[in-house]
Write a protein that holds these residues in place. Sequence first.
Motif, PDB file in Angstrom:
ATOM      1  N   LEU A 101       0.989  -1.277   0.068  1.00 12.58           N
ATOM      2  CA  LEU A 101       0.361  -0.334  -0.151  1.00 12.58           C
ATOM      3  C   LEU A 101       1.463   1.106  -0.111  1.00 12.58           C
ATOM      4  O   LEU A 101       0.201   2.353  -0.603  1.00 12.58           O
ATOM      5  N   GLN A 102       1.764   1.351   0.405  1.00 11.66           N
ATOM      6  CA  GLN A 102       3.174   2.786   0.574  1.00 11.66           C
ATOM      7  C   GLN A 102       4.131   3.158  -0.817  1.00 11.66           C
ATOM      8  O   GLN A 102       3.390   3.575  -1.117  1.00 11.66           O
ATOM      9  N   ALA A 103       3.554   0.976  -0.830  1.00  8.54           N
ATOM     10  CA  ALA A 103       4.028   1.665  -2.352  1.00  8.54           C
ATOM     11  C   ALA A 103       3.409   2.652  -3.685  1.00  8.54           C
ATOM     12  O   ALA A 103       3.519   2.875  -4.586  1.00  8.54           O
ATOM     13  N   VAL A 104       1.907   1.731  -3.594  1.00  4.79           N
ATOM     14  CA  VAL A 104       1.061   2.290  -4.401  1.00  4.79           C
ATOM     15  C   VAL A 104       0.660   4.093  -4.022  1.00  4.79           C
ATOM     16  O   VAL A 104       0.883   4.982  -5.612  1.00  4.79           O
ATOM     17  N   GLU A 105       1.552   4.449  -2.530  1.00  5.87           N
ATOM     18  CA  GLU A 105       1.007   5.724  -2.479  1.00  5.87           C
ATOM     19  C   GLU A 105       1.709   6.395  -3.018  1.00  5.87           C
ATOM     20  O   GLU A 105       1.870   7.963  -2.648  1.00  5.87           O
ATOM     21  N   CYS A 106       2.948   5.843  -3.893  1.00  4.02           N
ATOM     22  CA  CYS A 106       4.316   6.293  -4.491  1.00  4.02           C
ATOM     23  C   CYS A 106       4.634   6.644  -6.146  1.00  4.02           C
ATOM     24  O   CYS A 106       4.996   6.587  -6.267  1.00  4.02           O
ATOM     25  N   ASP A 107       2.778   5.682  -6.601  1.00  2.00           N
ATOM     26  CA  ASP A 107       2.373   6.276  -7.580  1.00  2.00           C
ATOM     27  C   ASP A 107       3.798   4.730  -8.385  1.00  2.00           C
ATOM     28  O   ASP A 107       4.246   5.661  -9.546  1.00  2.00           O
ATOM     29  N   VAL A 108       3.633   3.687  -7.701  1.00  2.41           N
ATOM     30  CA  VAL A 108       4.199   2.908  -8.751  1.00  2.41           C
ATOM     31  C   VAL A 108       3.608   2.162  -9.824  1.00  2.41           C
ATOM     32  O   VAL A 108       2.714   1.854  -9.975  1.00  2.41           O
ATOM     33  N   GLN A 109       3.852   2.178 -11.219  1.00  2.00           N
ATOM     34  CA  GLN A 109       3.315   1.260 -12.500  1.00  2.00           C
ATOM     35  C   GLN A 109       2.873   0.281 -12.351  1.00  2.00           C
ATOM     36  O   GLN A 109       2.122   0.693 -13.289  1.00  2.00           O
ATOM     37  N   ALA A 110       4.034  -0.780 -11.674  1.00  2.00           N
ATOM     38  CA  ALA A 110       3.607  -2.332 -11.719  1.00  2.00           C
ATOM     39  C   ALA A 110       4.221  -2.538 -10.588  1.00  2.00           C
ATOM     40  O   ALA A 110       5.168  -2.631 -10.160  1.00  2.00           O
ATOM     41  N   PHE A 111       3.662  -4.060  -9.660  1.00  4.44           N
ATOM     42  CA  PHE A 111       4.045  -4.530  -9.456  1.00  4.44           C
ATOM     43  C   PHE A 111       4.209  -5.714  -9.758  1.00  4.44           C
ATOM     44  O   PHE A 111       3.681  -6.795 -10.096  1.00  4.44           O
ATOM     45  N   LEU A 112       5.306  -6.657  -9.148  1.00  5.89           N
ATOM     46  CA  LEU A 112       5.707  -8.414  -9.822  1.00  5.89           C
ATOM     47  C   LEU A 112       6.371  -9.124  -8.523  1.00  5.89           C
ATOM     48  O   LEU A 112       7.101  -8.007  -8.283  1.00  5.89           O
ATOM     49  N   ARG A 113       5.445  -9.725  -8.832  1.00  2.00           N
ATOM     50  CA  ARG A 113       6.417 -10.894  -7.426  1.00  2.00           C
ATOM     51  C   ARG A 113       7.421 -11.369  -7.739  1.00  2.00           C
ATOM     52  O   ARG A 113       7.774 -11.843  -9.359  1.00  2.00           O
ATOM     53  N   LEU A 114       7.983 -12.007  -6.927  1.00  2.00           N
ATOM     54  CA  LEU A 114       9.646 -12.572  -7.416  1.00  2.00           C
ATOM     55  C   LEU A 114       8.958 -14.561  -7.365  1.00  2.00           C
ATOM     56  O   LEU A 114       8.505 -14.348  -6.474  1.00  2.00           O
ATOM     57  N   PRO A 115       9.632 -14.799  -7.579  1.00  2.00           N
ATOM     58  CA  PRO A 115      11.140 -14.495  -8.748  1.00  2.00           C
ATOM     59  C   PRO A 115       9.817 -14.253 -10.165  1.00  2.00           C
ATOM     60  O   PRO A 115       8.498 -14.536 -10.416  1.00  2.00           O
ATOM     61  N   VAL A 116       9.961 -12.972 -10.784  1.00  2.00           N
ATOM     62  CA  VAL A 116       9.386 -12.438 -11.992  1.00  2.00           C
ATOM     63  C   VAL A 116       9.052 -13.213 -12.606  1.00  2.00           C
ATOM     64  O   VAL A 116       9.828 -13.890 -13.400  1.00  2.00           O
ATOM     65  N   ASN A 117       7.912 -12.836 -13.623  1.00  2.07           N
ATOM     66  CA  ASN A 117       7.554 -14.311 -14.693  1.00  2.07           C
ATOM     67  C   ASN A 117       7.517 -13.024 -15.794  1.00  2.07           C
ATOM     68  O   ASN A 117       7.944 -11.852 -15.927  1.00  2.07           O
ATOM     69  N   PRO A 118       8.312 -13.723 -16.982  1.00  2.00           N
ATOM     70  CA  PRO A 118       9.254 -12.809 -17.668  1.00  2.00           C
ATOM     71  C   PRO A 118       7.848 -11.800 -18.494  1.00  2.00           C
ATOM     72  O   PRO A 118       8.197 -11.171 -19.197  1.00  2.00           O
ATOM     73  N   GLY A 119       7.025 -12.592 -19.028  1.00  2.00           N
ATOM     74  CA  GLY A 119       5.854 -12.081 -19.790  1.00  2.00           C
ATOM     75  C   GLY A 119       5.533 -10.757 -19.144  1.00  2.00           C
ATOM     76  O   GLY A 119       5.388 -10.248 -20.496  1.00  2.00           O
ATOM     77  N   ARG A 120       4.910 -10.847 -18.199  1.00  4.10           N
ATOM     78  CA  ARG A 120       4.521  -9.880 -16.893  1.00  4.10           C
ATOM     79  C   ARG A 120       5.410  -9.145 -17.556  1.00  4.10           C
ATOM     80  O   ARG A 120       5.062  -7.483 -17.161  1.00  4.10           O
TER      81      ARG A 120
END
Length: 423
Positions: free
Chosen positions: A95-114
Motif C-alpha cells: 500500500l505504501q508503494a501504491v501511494e508512491c505511484d508505482v506503475q506495476a507490481f511483480l512478485r518474485l521470481p518475476v514472470n518474464p511475460g509479465r
Amino acid sequence: MSRARRTLSVLVVQQEDYERKRLAELLSGAAAEVRTARDGREGLNRYHAAEPDILVTDILLPRLDGLDLIRAVRRDRADAQIIATFGPYNPKTLLQAVECDVQAFLRLPVNPGRLLAAVRRCARNIAMHRRLAQADYSLRHMLDLFPGPALLARGNDVVYANRRICSFFGHADHEAMSRLDLGIEDFLVSLNHEPYSGLPGEWIDAIVNDPLDREHVVQLENPRTPSARPSAFAVTFNPFPDSDLRVFTFQDVSELEEEKARLRDEASTDPLTRALNRRSFLRLLDRHMFSGKPFSLIMFDIDHFKSINDTYGHDVGDAVLREISALVRENIRETDTLARWGGEEFMVLAGNSAPDRAAHEAERLRSAVAEFAFTGVPGQITSSFGVARHVLGEDQETLLKRVDQALYQAKENGRNRIVLDEK
C-alpha cells in the motif's frame, strides 16, 4: 518494442545476485541499455548518474530501503516510470508503494511475460510524455515567435509567458520571471477600468467567465518606467479543443484608451471651467445616494455676476468663472467633486462630510473667493453658499431643493455668507 528499444534505458536494483542477473538478461532484449545495482544506496547513486527511463526495484533492499529509494526518485522526477518487485506478501508495504505511484507490481521470481508487459506499458507512458514534451516545446516556441505579448494558461494558472510580454516587464523570458516568482498579477493595475487587487489567476477567471462577454482591457505597469502611465492592452483568448489550455493575446491599445478618456472627459466636463458638467454631476450624485455613504452638497454662486459682465464684458466674466473654478479645486479635498451647475452657479459634492465639516469647507471657500484678485476686476468679488447633508432615503429632487433653498436664504440674508440647512 523495436523502436522503443533503441532509446529505452533501465536500472535494475535487486539484492539477490541471481535474480538481478536474470532480470538484466530478460530486459536486454527490450531496452538499449540495462544497468544494475545490488542495494538501495548504490541504486539511488546510479539512478542520479544515468537517469534511466525505467527503474525496476525490489521493495526490500539493504542500506537504503526500496520504498525510500522509490520516494527519492519520485521527488526528483514526478513522471519516473517505476516497476516494484516483492517477495513475501505484505499488504502494508505494498500500500505504501501504491501511494508512491508505482506503475506495476511483480512478485518474485518475476514472470518474464509479465515483466515485458509492464515494460511495454512504461514505454508507452514514456513515449506519450515525450510527445507531450515536444508539443509543449513547439507551442512555447510558437508563442515566442508571435509578434505580440501572449501567454499560455491551464485553467487559471499561467504556464508560459512569451518573450514579448516578459520583455515588457523587463525580464528575458518566462524562466527568469518564474525564478523571481513574478506573475501578470504583480503588474496588473486595473481590469476593465476597475482597480485590480485580486489573487493570481483571478483576472483569468474574470475574463473567461465574464457573463457580459465584452472586450476586456487591462492596464499593466511597466517596471522599467514606473513614473509613466500604465499601458493599456486589449485581451482576447482562444481555448484549445478538448483541453483546459487557453492562449491569451495582448494588443496595445494605450493610444486608443487615452483618446477614449479624452472624449469621456470632454463629454463630462464644462468646456469653460473644466468642472464636471450638470448631467455628469447628477449621475455621480445618483451613485452616491445609492451607495448609502454619507455626503453633503455645497451650492454657491457669484454675487452680482450680471453686473460683472455688464461692466467689464463677457470675456472678463468668463475669466472670473475659470479662475473661481480653479480656486475652488485648489481648496477642496481630492475626494470632493466640483461641478458647474449653470451660469455662475456651482456645486461641490463633499463625500463622507458631516454638516459642520461641510460648512467649515464652505467657509474656507467663501474666504478664498473674497480674498482673491480676479483678472480684469478691480474690486472685490464675493460668493454665497448653501450647505445641505443628504439624509438616508431622501430622493435627489428633495436634496437639491434643500441646498438650493439654503443658497437662496444666504443671498436673501445679504450675500457673501453661508447658510446650513439644519435638517
